[in-house]
Design a protein around this motif. Structure first.
Motif, PDB file in Angstrom:
ATOM      1  N   CYS A 172       0.436  36.664   4.215  1.00 26.05           N
ATOM      2  CA  CYS A 172       0.362  37.098   2.825  1.00 26.05           C
ATOM      3  C   CYS A 172       0.396  35.840   1.964  1.00 26.05           C
ATOM      4  CB  CYS A 172       1.486  38.062   2.470  1.00 26.05           C
ATOM      5  SG  CYS A 172       3.131  37.372   2.576  1.00 26.05           S
ATOM      6  N   PRO A 173      -0.271  35.868   0.812  1.00 31.92           N
ATOM      7  CA  PRO A 173      -0.305  34.671  -0.026  1.00 31.92           C
ATOM      8  C   PRO A 173       1.073  34.349  -0.576  1.00 31.92           C
ATOM      9  CG  PRO A 173      -1.303  36.525  -1.171  1.00 31.92           C
ATOM     10  CD  PRO A 173      -1.014  36.978   0.225  1.00 31.92           C
ATOM     11  N   VAL A 174       1.377  33.063  -0.712  1.00 32.52           N
ATOM     12  CA  VAL A 174       2.658  32.641  -1.292  1.00 32.52           C
ATOM     13  C   VAL A 174       2.725  33.104  -2.744  1.00 32.52           C
ATOM     14  CG1 VAL A 174       4.017  30.625  -1.967  1.00 32.52           C
ATOM     15  CG2 VAL A 174       2.942  30.708   0.290  1.00 32.52           C
ATOM     16  N   SER A 175       1.600  33.033  -3.440  1.00 31.72           N
ATOM     17  CA  SER A 175       1.511  33.513  -4.815  1.00 31.72           C
ATOM     18  C   SER A 175       0.366  34.501  -4.879  1.00 31.72           C
ATOM     19  CB  SER A 175       1.262  32.340  -5.768  1.00 31.72           C
ATOM     20  OG  SER A 175       1.102  32.795  -7.086  1.00 31.72           O
ATOM     21  N   GLY A 176       0.637  35.732  -5.233  1.00 29.88           N
ATOM     22  CA  GLY A 176      -0.384  36.761  -5.261  1.00 29.88           C
ATOM     23  C   GLY A 176       0.070  37.975  -4.475  1.00 29.88           C
ATOM     24  N   ALA A 177      -0.876  38.787  -4.050  1.00 27.80           N
ATOM     25  CA  ALA A 177      -0.531  40.031  -3.361  1.00 27.80           C
ATOM     26  C   ALA A 177      -1.488  40.272  -2.199  1.00 27.80           C
ATOM     27  CB  ALA A 177      -0.610  41.198  -4.339  1.00 27.80           C
ATOM     28  N   GLY A 178      -1.072  41.152  -1.292  1.00 34.06           N
ATOM     29  CA  GLY A 178      -1.899  41.552  -0.166  1.00 34.06           C
ATOM     30  C   GLY A 178      -1.452  40.894   1.129  1.00 34.06           C
ATOM     31  N   CYS A 196     -10.459  30.110   3.619  1.00 35.62           N
ATOM     32  CA  CYS A 196     -11.260  31.269   3.203  1.00 35.62           C
ATOM     33  C   CYS A 196     -12.527  30.741   2.552  1.00 35.62           C
ATOM     34  CB  CYS A 196     -10.501  32.142   2.215  1.00 35.62           C
ATOM     35  SG  CYS A 196      -9.003  32.867   2.865  1.00 35.62           S
ATOM     36  N   GLU A 197     -13.602  30.636   3.338  1.00 34.70           N
ATOM     37  CA  GLU A 197     -14.846  30.070   2.826  1.00 34.70           C
ATOM     38  C   GLU A 197     -14.586  28.697   2.217  1.00 34.70           C
ATOM     39  OE1 GLU A 197     -18.100  31.536   2.621  1.00 34.70           O
ATOM     40  OE2 GLU A 197     -17.477  33.167   3.928  1.00 34.70           O
ATOM     41  N   TYR A 198     -14.654  28.587   0.888  1.00 31.07           N
ATOM     42  CA  TYR A 198     -14.462  27.293   0.225  1.00 31.07           C
ATOM     43  C   TYR A 198     -13.078  27.155  -0.392  1.00 31.07           C
ATOM     44  CZ  TYR A 198     -19.464  27.134   0.848  1.00 31.07           C
ATOM     45  OH  TYR A 198     -20.720  27.145   1.407  1.00 31.07           O
ATOM     46  N   LEU A 199     -12.181  28.094  -0.104  1.00 32.14           N
ATOM     47  CA  LEU A 199     -10.825  28.066  -0.655  1.00 32.14           C
ATOM     48  C   LEU A 199      -9.822  27.771   0.449  1.00 32.14           C
ATOM     49  CD1 LEU A 199     -10.891  31.338  -2.803  1.00 32.14           C
ATOM     50  CD2 LEU A 199     -11.213  29.002  -3.608  1.00 32.14           C
ATOM     51  N   SER A 200      -8.709  27.196   0.056  1.00 33.09           N
ATOM     52  CA  SER A 200      -7.552  27.053   0.941  1.00 33.09           C
ATOM     53  C   SER A 200      -6.387  27.712   0.215  1.00 33.09           C
ATOM     54  CB  SER A 200      -7.235  25.583   1.197  1.00 33.09           C
ATOM     55  OG  SER A 200      -8.265  24.988   1.940  1.00 33.09           O
ATOM     56  N   VAL A 201      -5.754  28.686   0.865  1.00 34.67           N
ATOM     57  CA  VAL A 201      -4.711  29.484   0.240  1.00 34.67           C
ATOM     58  C   VAL A 201      -3.400  29.268   0.996  1.00 34.67           C
ATOM     59  CG1 VAL A 201      -4.024  31.836  -0.379  1.00 34.67           C
ATOM     60  CG2 VAL A 201      -6.439  31.204  -0.415  1.00 34.67           C
ATOM     61  N   ASP A 202      -2.325  28.953   0.260  1.00 33.85           N
ATOM     62  CA  ASP A 202      -1.002  28.855   0.866  1.00 33.85           C
ATOM     63  C   ASP A 202      -0.542  30.259   1.240  1.00 33.85           C
ATOM     64  OD1 ASP A 202      -0.777  26.089   0.593  1.00 33.85           O
ATOM     65  OD2 ASP A 202       0.025  26.260  -1.429  1.00 33.85           O
ATOM     66  N   VAL A 203      -0.134  30.427   2.508  1.00 34.17           N
ATOM     67  CA  VAL A 203       0.278  31.742   2.992  1.00 34.17           C
ATOM     68  C   VAL A 203       1.612  31.667   3.716  1.00 34.17           C
ATOM     69  CG1 VAL A 203      -2.085  32.643   3.222  1.00 34.17           C
ATOM     70  CG2 VAL A 203      -1.022  31.473   5.155  1.00 34.17           C
ATOM     71  N   ALA A 204       2.285  32.811   3.772  1.00 30.36           N
ATOM     72  CA  ALA A 204       3.493  32.978   4.574  1.00 30.36           C
ATOM     73  C   ALA A 204       3.129  33.875   5.747  1.00 30.36           C
ATOM     74  CB  ALA A 204       4.601  33.614   3.743  1.00 30.36           C
ATOM     75  N   ILE A 205       3.638  33.553   6.926  1.00 30.78           N
ATOM     76  CA  ILE A 205       3.366  34.341   8.123  1.00 30.78           C
ATOM     77  C   ILE A 205       4.478  35.372   8.268  1.00 30.78           C
ATOM     78  CG2 ILE A 205       3.076  34.266  10.632  1.00 30.78           C
ATOM     79  CD1 ILE A 205       2.174  31.285  10.204  1.00 30.78           C
ATOM     80  N   VAL A 206       4.092  36.653   8.260  1.00 26.85           N
ATOM     81  CA  VAL A 206       5.091  37.716   8.305  1.00 26.85           C
ATOM     82  C   VAL A 206       5.139  38.444   9.649  1.00 26.85           C
ATOM     83  CG1 VAL A 206       5.146  38.046   5.819  1.00 26.85           C
ATOM     84  CG2 VAL A 206       3.512  39.325   7.162  1.00 26.85           C
ATOM     85  N   ASP A 207       4.122  38.250  10.498  1.00 27.29           N
ATOM     86  CA  ASP A 207       4.134  38.864  11.823  1.00 27.29           C
ATOM     87  C   ASP A 207       3.104  38.146  12.694  1.00 27.29           C
ATOM     88  OD1 ASP A 207       4.883  40.553  13.876  1.00 27.29           O
ATOM     89  OD2 ASP A 207       4.124  42.387  12.941  1.00 27.29           O
ATOM     90  N   ALA A 208       3.190  38.355  13.997  1.00 24.45           N
ATOM     91  CA  ALA A 208       2.253  37.741  14.939  1.00 24.45           C
ATOM     92  C   ALA A 208       2.090  38.665  16.134  1.00 24.45           C
ATOM     93  CB  ALA A 208       2.765  36.375  15.386  1.00 24.45           C
ATOM     94  N   LYS A 209       0.886  38.657  16.722  1.00 22.13           N
ATOM     95  CA  LYS A 209       0.638  39.473  17.909  1.00 22.13           C
ATOM     96  C   LYS A 209      -0.481  38.855  18.727  1.00 22.13           C
ATOM     97  CE  LYS A 209      -2.670  42.657  15.717  1.00 22.13           C
ATOM     98  NZ  LYS A 209      -2.916  44.047  15.348  1.00 22.13           N
ATOM     99  N   ARG A 210      -0.601  39.313  19.978  1.00 26.88           N
ATOM    100  CA  ARG A 210      -1.701  38.907  20.843  1.00 26.88           C
ATOM    101  C   ARG A 210      -2.625  40.107  20.994  1.00 26.88           C
ATOM    102  NH1 ARG A 210      -2.807  34.047  22.636  1.00 26.88           N
ATOM    103  NH2 ARG A 210      -3.305  34.776  24.691  1.00 26.88           N
ATOM    104  N   SER A 211      -3.926  39.866  20.894  1.00 27.85           N
ATOM    105  CA  SER A 211      -4.906  40.926  21.053  1.00 27.85           C
ATOM    106  C   SER A 211      -6.123  40.350  21.762  1.00 27.85           C
ATOM    107  CB  SER A 211      -5.294  41.482  19.680  1.00 27.85           C
ATOM    108  OG  SER A 211      -6.271  42.484  19.806  1.00 27.85           O
ATOM    109  N   TYR A 212      -6.449  40.917  22.910  1.00 29.29           N
ATOM    110  CA  TYR A 212      -7.597  40.460  23.699  1.00 29.29           C
ATOM    111  C   TYR A 212      -7.572  38.946  23.922  1.00 29.29           C
ATOM    112  CZ  TYR A 212      -9.284  45.143  22.794  1.00 29.29           C
ATOM    113  OH  TYR A 212      -9.398  46.505  22.724  1.00 29.29           O
ATOM    114  N   GLY A 213      -6.380  38.416  24.200  1.00 28.46           N
ATOM    115  CA  GLY A 213      -6.246  36.999  24.508  1.00 28.46           C
ATOM    116  C   GLY A 213      -6.206  36.080  23.303  1.00 28.46           C
TER     117      GLY A 213
END
Length: 71
Positions: free
Chosen positions: A47-53, A23-40
């Motif tokens: 969602c962040p491992v620590s935090g919200a959203g 994210c710009e100049y940050l690197s955020v640990d995230v968990a992957i909660v879903d995946a999809k294909r869109s327009y190839g």
């Protein structure tokens, strides 16, 4: 197996894994909660491992994808 079933099963392999989102100049640990294909493109719902959203991001923005803590 149909192509759509192969795509769905390969996308399911992302779910529950962790990675690092750029994210710009940050690197955020995230968990992957879903995946999809869109327009190839492969999109991951993360969602962040620590935090919200959560946010859909392109797969290329997430590096170091590995098994989650529980897996």
């Amino acid at each position: 197996m149909k192509t759509s079933e192969q795509n769905a099963s390969s996308l399911a392999l992302y779910i529950g894994k962790t990675g690092v989102l750029r994210c710009e100049y940050l690197s955020v640990d995230v968990a992957i909660v879903d995946a999809k294909r869109s327009y190839g493109r492969t999109l991951l719902l993360v969602c962040p491992v620590s935090g919200a959203g959560e946010q859909w991001v392109e797969e290329s923005r997430v590096s170091g994808i590995s098994e989650g803590e529980s897996g």
